[in-house]
Design a protein around this motif. Sequence first.
Motif, PDB file in Angstrom:
ATOM      1  N   GLY A 148    -114.869 -75.858  -8.105  1.00 19.34           N
ATOM      2  CA  GLY A 148    -114.175 -74.607  -8.066  1.00 19.34           C
ATOM      3  C   GLY A 148    -113.715 -74.488  -6.508  1.00 19.34           C
ATOM      4  N   LEU A 149    -114.745 -74.789  -5.377  1.00 14.48           N
ATOM      5  CA  LEU A 149    -114.190 -74.336  -3.840  1.00 14.48           C
ATOM      6  C   LEU A 149    -113.361 -75.419  -3.515  1.00 14.48           C
ATOM      7  CD1 LEU A 149    -114.919 -73.003  -1.454  1.00 14.48           C
ATOM      8  CD2 LEU A 149    -116.834 -74.557  -1.126  1.00 14.48           C
ATOM      9  N   GLY A 150    -113.485 -76.590  -3.991  1.00  8.48           N
ATOM     10  CA  GLY A 150    -112.528 -77.836  -3.457  1.00  8.48           C
ATOM     11  C   GLY A 150    -110.988 -77.417  -4.082  1.00  8.48           C
ATOM     12  N   ALA A 151    -111.110 -77.023  -5.298  1.00 11.26           N
ATOM     13  CA  ALA A 151    -109.661 -76.909  -6.101  1.00 11.26           C
ATOM     14  C   ALA A 151    -109.270 -75.558  -5.452  1.00 11.26           C
ATOM     15  CB  ALA A 151    -109.968 -76.421  -7.585  1.00 11.26           C
ATOM     16  N   GLY A 152    -109.898 -74.636  -5.310  1.00 12.34           N
ATOM     17  CA  GLY A 152    -109.101 -73.374  -4.494  1.00 12.34           C
ATOM     18  C   GLY A 152    -108.907 -73.185  -2.967  1.00 12.34           C
ATOM     19  N   VAL A 165    -111.206 -89.270  -1.740  1.00 11.65           N
ATOM     20  CA  VAL A 165    -112.284 -88.338  -1.796  1.00 11.65           C
ATOM     21  C   VAL A 165    -113.485 -89.137  -2.034  1.00 11.65           C
ATOM     22  CG1 VAL A 165    -113.430 -86.525  -2.853  1.00 11.65           C
ATOM     23  CG2 VAL A 165    -110.895 -86.328  -2.123  1.00 11.65           C
ATOM     24  N   SER A 166    -114.690 -89.101  -1.197  1.00 13.10           N
ATOM     25  CA  SER A 166    -115.928 -89.369  -1.432  1.00 13.10           C
ATOM     26  C   SER A 166    -117.279 -88.444  -1.586  1.00 13.10           C
ATOM     27  CB  SER A 166    -116.255 -90.472  -0.416  1.00 13.10           C
ATOM     28  OG  SER A 166    -116.428 -90.071   0.793  1.00 13.10           O
ATOM     29  N   PHE A 191    -113.364 -83.828   0.248  1.00 12.77           N
ATOM     30  CA  PHE A 191    -112.499 -83.377  -0.838  1.00 12.77           C
ATOM     31  C   PHE A 191    -112.157 -81.756  -0.330  1.00 12.77           C
ATOM     32  CE2 PHE A 191    -113.428 -80.514  -5.010  1.00 12.77           C
ATOM     33  CZ  PHE A 191    -112.125 -80.713  -5.549  1.00 12.77           C
ATOM     34  N   TYR A 192    -112.824 -81.038   0.247  1.00 18.36           N
ATOM     35  CA  TYR A 192    -112.435 -79.747   1.019  1.00 18.36           C
ATOM     36  C   TYR A 192    -111.433 -79.975   1.818  1.00 18.36           C
ATOM     37  CZ  TYR A 192    -116.959 -78.028  -1.014  1.00 18.36           C
ATOM     38  OH  TYR A 192    -117.993 -77.660  -1.757  1.00 18.36           O
ATOM     39  N   TYR A 244    -107.478 -69.707  -4.739  1.00 17.43           N
ATOM     40  CA  TYR A 244    -108.861 -70.041  -4.005  1.00 17.43           C
ATOM     41  C   TYR A 244    -109.982 -69.064  -4.549  1.00 17.43           C
ATOM     42  CZ  TYR A 244    -112.613 -69.674  -0.762  1.00 17.43           C
ATOM     43  OH  TYR A 244    -113.833 -69.545  -0.228  1.00 17.43           O
ATOM     44  N   LEU A 245    -109.765 -68.015  -4.877  1.00 13.50           N
ATOM     45  CA  LEU A 245    -110.700 -67.091  -5.294  1.00 13.50           C
ATOM     46  C   LEU A 245    -111.136 -67.315  -6.810  1.00 13.50           C
ATOM     47  CD1 LEU A 245    -110.124 -63.699  -3.486  1.00 13.50           C
ATOM     48  CD2 LEU A 245    -111.838 -65.157  -3.024  1.00 13.50           C
ATOM     49  N   GLY A 246    -109.979 -67.544  -7.645  1.00 12.26           N
ATOM     50  CA  GLY A 246    -110.298 -67.823  -8.955  1.00 12.26           C
ATOM     51  C   GLY A 246    -111.048 -69.026  -9.509  1.00 12.26           C
ATOM     52  N   PRO A 247    -110.661 -70.164  -9.058  1.00  8.25           N
ATOM     53  CA  PRO A 247    -111.613 -71.462  -9.238  1.00  8.25           C
ATOM     54  C   PRO A 247    -112.991 -71.274  -8.722  1.00  8.25           C
ATOM     55  CG  PRO A 247    -109.445 -72.166  -8.593  1.00  8.25           C
ATOM     56  CD  PRO A 247    -109.465 -70.563  -8.318  1.00  8.25           C
ATOM     57  N   PHE A 248    -112.950 -70.519  -7.506  1.00  7.80           N
ATOM     58  CA  PHE A 248    -114.440 -70.588  -7.098  1.00  7.80           C
ATOM     59  C   PHE A 248    -115.258 -69.649  -7.905  1.00  7.80           C
ATOM     60  CE2 PHE A 248    -117.523 -68.284  -4.294  1.00  7.80           C
ATOM     61  CZ  PHE A 248    -118.316 -69.263  -4.065  1.00  7.80           C
ATOM     62  N   VAL A 249    -114.750 -68.444  -8.158  1.00  7.86           N
ATOM     63  CA  VAL A 249    -115.763 -67.608  -8.831  1.00  7.86           C
ATOM     64  C   VAL A 249    -115.928 -67.891 -10.310  1.00  7.86           C
ATOM     65  CG1 VAL A 249    -115.732 -65.250  -9.865  1.00  7.86           C
ATOM     66  CG2 VAL A 249    -114.873 -65.269  -7.537  1.00  7.86           C
ATOM     67  N   MET A 250    -114.791 -68.551 -10.686  1.00  5.87           N
ATOM     68  CA  MET A 250    -114.986 -69.241 -12.258  1.00  5.87           C
ATOM     69  C   MET A 250    -116.165 -70.109 -12.223  1.00  5.87           C
ATOM     70  SD  MET A 250    -114.000 -69.042 -15.607  1.00  5.87           S
ATOM     71  CE  MET A 250    -112.395 -68.324 -15.667  1.00  5.87           C
TER      72      MET A 250
END
Length: 437
Positions: free
Chosen positions: A58-62, A105-106, A111-112, A386-392
């Motif tokens: 979630g953090l990386g996606a966001g 990505v490894s 990833f971030y 950013y916030l949505g994927p991380f919080v989810m």
Amino acid sequence: MSKIQDGSLEASTMKAVLWRLIPFVMLLYFIAYLDRVNIGFAALTMNADLGFSATVYGLGAGIFFIGYALFEVPSNIFLHKLGARVWIARIMITWGLLSGAMALVSGPISFYVIRFFLGAAEAGFFPGIILYLTYWFPAKTRGKAVGLFMVSIPLSAMIGAPISSALLGLDWHGLKGWQWMFMLEAIPAVLLGIVTLFTLTDRPEQAKWLRADQREWLAAKMESERGAIASTHGEKSLKTALFDRKVLGFAFIYFCVVLGSYTLGFWLPQMIKTFGDMSNLQIGLATAGVNMFGVVAMIYWTRRSDAREERLGHFAAAVILAAIGFGLCAATLSTPAVAIVGLTLAGMGVFSALPTFWALPTTFLTGVAAAAGIALINSIGNLAGYLGPFVMGYLKDMTGSYAAGLVIVSALLACAALSLLLVARMRAPALSTHRSA
């Protein structure tokens, strides 16, 4: 010129502009959005391969949206100064290269980092196209134009879902399927970036593909509308646009809608995966089905909004439908048949709300103020990505369920509908005089 002649000239001109510009920018956004959210499909196997938890994913996606937000306003100002042709081409080529680099990505850090720079590279594309459409489409037809352009969002999921999920099975030459997916889906962005240099036309006055009378009519029409906006609302500077309370109000509303959009974009495949024992391809097809209803709803709703020349009621109704859909899904996750109906309603609502929204702020912004204001709204709004994927992801790890995250999304969408009433009062002469839906 008689009214009949003028009407005929208007119809022929706008038909030519529509067919010349909209299919191409739809294709660009289709590829852009696919490269932005294909991480949702990669996660079906990448997370296990690299040992990513839902929180890390979630953090990386966001984090994409941190880079996106930081560079959004300056990118759109560059587009306004340099022209869409050159700047959109630059965006596409750089984001294509970085999207392909996701195959490298490894671990969490790489990833971030790559996701952050991917967001920075793509910054300005969406608000740039929204701004670009204000150069070519008069206010009364802009809803349809933006709606057709934004159909690319559900289309990219509908068509891209089975393609992305199928590519996950391509383990070849020592590379995993998710690595091949990133590399192969990045190629069209680079190629289309080159094509953009030879395809887009910056302004109506430069459109050699229009007849002389069509160029003159459209240039005069757009200049007349810009003058009317400046006369009614004042000529806003860059600074006043960035601190305008109406712009900030729209930014919060858009934040809530984008939260719903990326909840579907980043988590829909994984939520569907919990509904039963399905292959990746079956998950992709189910995801495509949800987005197919979103395509139909988006086209119908924007056409209805244009036909009635009404924006507020249409936007509010779509947002409320999305709130109900997410709430229904949260309450019925243990009953997959009902939960998927909730997700479908959420998709129909979100995808109908997005283009209807963008017909609102462009009624009082023009010139450099439009470039900055649209970019700021989109920048703040996309922080939800950013916030949505991380919080989810965090709530999923903490509770073992998607329900809590879905309830938050539903509540914020309801807040967006209520906030619109406050913003409408700020713009009472321009926004609240239309007929209701």
